[in-house]
Structures are given as structure tokens and as C-alpha cells.
Design a protein around this motif. Structure first.
Motif, PDB file in Angstrom:
ATOM      1  N   GLN A 147      29.034  47.372  44.662  1.00  0.00           N
ATOM      2  CA  GLN A 147      29.312  46.004  45.079  1.00  0.00           C
ATOM      3  C   GLN A 147      30.314  45.342  44.136  1.00  0.00           C
ATOM      4  O   GLN A 147      31.226  44.645  44.576  1.00  0.00           O
ATOM      5  CB  GLN A 147      28.030  45.177  45.150  1.00  0.00           C
ATOM      6  N   GLU A 148      30.166  45.541  42.836  1.00  0.00           N
ATOM      7  CA  GLU A 148      31.105  44.954  41.875  1.00  0.00           C
ATOM      8  C   GLU A 148      32.510  45.521  42.060  1.00  0.00           C
ATOM      9  O   GLU A 148      33.498  44.781  41.968  1.00  0.00           O
ATOM     10  CB  GLU A 148      30.626  45.205  40.442  1.00  0.00           C
ATOM     11  N   TYR A 150      33.822  46.610  44.861  1.00  0.00           N
ATOM     12  CA  TYR A 150      34.384  46.028  46.074  1.00  0.00           C
ATOM     13  C   TYR A 150      34.758  44.560  45.852  1.00  0.00           C
ATOM     14  O   TYR A 150      35.834  44.120  46.274  1.00  0.00           O
ATOM     15  CB  TYR A 150      33.412  46.166  47.244  1.00  0.00           C
ATOM     16  N   GLU A 151      33.896  43.815  45.178  1.00  0.00           N
ATOM     17  CA  GLU A 151      34.199  42.410  44.889  1.00  0.00           C
ATOM     18  C   GLU A 151      35.459  42.287  44.027  1.00  0.00           C
ATOM     19  O   GLU A 151      36.278  41.396  44.233  1.00  0.00           O
ATOM     20  CB  GLU A 151      33.010  41.727  44.200  1.00  0.00           C
ATOM     21  N   ASN A 152      35.612  43.182  43.082  1.00  0.00           N
ATOM     22  CA  ASN A 152      36.798  43.204  42.241  1.00  0.00           C
ATOM     23  C   ASN A 152      38.050  43.452  43.094  1.00  0.00           C
ATOM     24  O   ASN A 152      39.084  42.805  42.903  1.00  0.00           O
ATOM     25  CB  ASN A 152      36.644  44.294  41.166  1.00  0.00           C
ATOM     26  N   LEU A 154      38.347  42.722  46.260  1.00  0.00           N
ATOM     27  CA  LEU A 154      38.543  41.510  47.059  1.00  0.00           C
ATOM     28  C   LEU A 154      39.275  40.414  46.290  1.00  0.00           C
ATOM     29  O   LEU A 154      40.132  39.723  46.842  1.00  0.00           O
ATOM     30  CB  LEU A 154      37.190  40.945  47.523  1.00  0.00           C
ATOM     31  N   THR A 155      38.928  40.255  45.033  1.00  0.00           N
ATOM     32  CA  THR A 155      39.525  39.161  44.262  1.00  0.00           C
ATOM     33  C   THR A 155      40.885  39.527  43.686  1.00  0.00           C
ATOM     34  O   THR A 155      41.776  38.675  43.638  1.00  0.00           O
ATOM     35  CB  THR A 155      38.601  38.708  43.110  1.00  0.00           C
ATOM     36  N   ARG A 184      29.995  45.879  52.322  1.00  0.00           N
ATOM     37  CA  ARG A 184      30.723  44.864  53.086  1.00  0.00           C
ATOM     38  C   ARG A 184      29.774  44.017  53.923  1.00  0.00           C
ATOM     39  O   ARG A 184      29.968  42.819  54.066  1.00  0.00           O
ATOM     40  CB  ARG A 184      31.774  45.525  53.993  1.00  0.00           C
ATOM     41  N   LEU A 187      27.987  41.220  51.899  1.00  0.00           N
ATOM     42  CA  LEU A 187      28.772  40.084  51.411  1.00  0.00           C
ATOM     43  C   LEU A 187      29.071  39.070  52.500  1.00  0.00           C
ATOM     44  O   LEU A 187      29.355  39.287  53.577  1.00  0.00           O
ATOM     45  CB  LEU A 187      30.084  40.587  50.789  1.00  0.00           C
TER      46      LEU A 187
END
Length: 187
Positions: A147-148, A150-152, A154-155, A184, A187
């Protein structure tokens, strides 16, 4: 070519003479979607600047493609290990969209280093940027959850999600497509 020179000057401003030398030594290459720019086992003899398009680097592991990096507009791309050592590449480079690239051979670049030390400094900075991205990728893969990761993405690089198939993104993040789908959905 003007985009390349403008981008180069953002890294490290170079003289008009050095800019003319670069202009004389880069050649434009236009490639269609899915073309292999470099095939595993071949020596990478060029460094490329992406004017337009998207590329990926991938390794073959037991018949499975593992995506290593993506390159987009304003990126310098090559198989760095093969380009520097002039040994066969262990990765392949694939054009994922119709692309316009500017190429310079290892021999021409080396000659420019000897003629224009500011070009040598410029390329050192390009190499440093590549190394930083490589180290960040390594650290992220070692210490972050799916998750981290993927979030990274995304940002820091949301444009990748708009231009790259999810299978390649999952491989790049070191997870299965199923895991990426679960992340995905959360989130």
C-alpha cells in the motif's frame, strides 16, 4: 533538439559551443509502439533523451518480465550498466508509445567529454540522478508495504497510472496484479 538543449541547461548550464557540439552529435530516432530499443544480450551503445513517448526497462526472470523502470518526456534513458561497461545488457528497453528520442553513441559522448569538460560534468549529474532514483527504489522495495509503495507512486508519479498498463505497474512495484488490485480497492 531544442527541448533537449533546454532540458540540459536545467541540469547544468553549458556554453553555446558545447550546445553546438551536442546538436552535432545527437540524432533523432522515431519509433513505433512496442518496438525494442535494446534487447537483452546486446551491448547498449547509445544514451537516449526522450522528447516524446514512454519506455520501460525490463528483465526476464524464468520467462516472466520484471519491469525495472519507466522513462518519459525529458528523461535520459539507457541500459546504464551496459552503456558504461560496454558489456551485454541484462535488460531490454521497450517503447510503450510511439516515441521521439535523441540518441548519442558512447564513442561520440566520450569524445565530447574530452573536448568539453562541462559536458562531462553534465553527464555526471545525469548519472547521479539515475543513481538516486535507483537507491530510492531499492529502499522503498525493502522497507515499504504494498500500500505504501502504491501511495508513493500516486503522490510522486501519478502520470505513470495514466500511461502504463497495470500489469507493468504491478511488476514495477514488485507485486502481483491481484495485490495491486486489492491495494487500489482499499484506497
Amino acid at each position: 533538439m531544442d527541448l533537449l538543449l533546454n532540458h540540459v541547461n536545467k541540469y547544468y548550464p553549458i556554453s553555446q559551443e558545447a550546445q553546438h557540439a551536442l546538436r552535432d552529435n545527437f540524432e533523432e530516432i522515431v519509433l513505433p509502439k512496442n518496438e525494442l530499443l535494446l534487447q537483452e544480450g546486446k551491448v547498449c551503445r547509445h544514451m537516449y533523451f526522450v522528447q516524446q513517448g514512454c519506455l520501460r526497462s525490463f528483465y526476464n526472470l524464468n520467462g516472466k518480465e520484471i519491469t525495472h523502470w519507466f522513462g518519459f518526456e525529458d528523461d535520459f534513458v539507457t541500459s546504464f550498466h551496459s552503456f558504461i561497461t560496454q558489456k551485454p545488457a541484462i535488460e531490454s528497453l521497450q517503447v510503450m508509445e510511439g516515441s521521439v528520442l535523441w540518441a548519442i553513441s558512447k564513442d561520440k559522448l566520450t569524445a565530447l567529454f574530452n573536448q568539453h569538460h562541462e559536458i562531462e560534468r553534465l553527464v555526471r549529474i545525469v548519472y547521479e540522478q539515475y543513481y538516486i532514483r535507483l537507491e530510492e527504489r531499492y529502499v522503498n522495495a525493502q522497507f515499504k508495504t504494498a500500500q505504501e509503495l502504491y501511495e508513493n507512486l500516486l503522490t510522486q508519479n501519478p502520470h505513470i497510472l495514466e500511461r502504463v498498463p497495470l500489469g507493468y505497474i504491478a511488476s514495477f512495484l514488485g507485486m502481483s496484479q491481484e495485490t495491486l488490485s486489492r491495494v487500489r480497492n482499499r484506497l
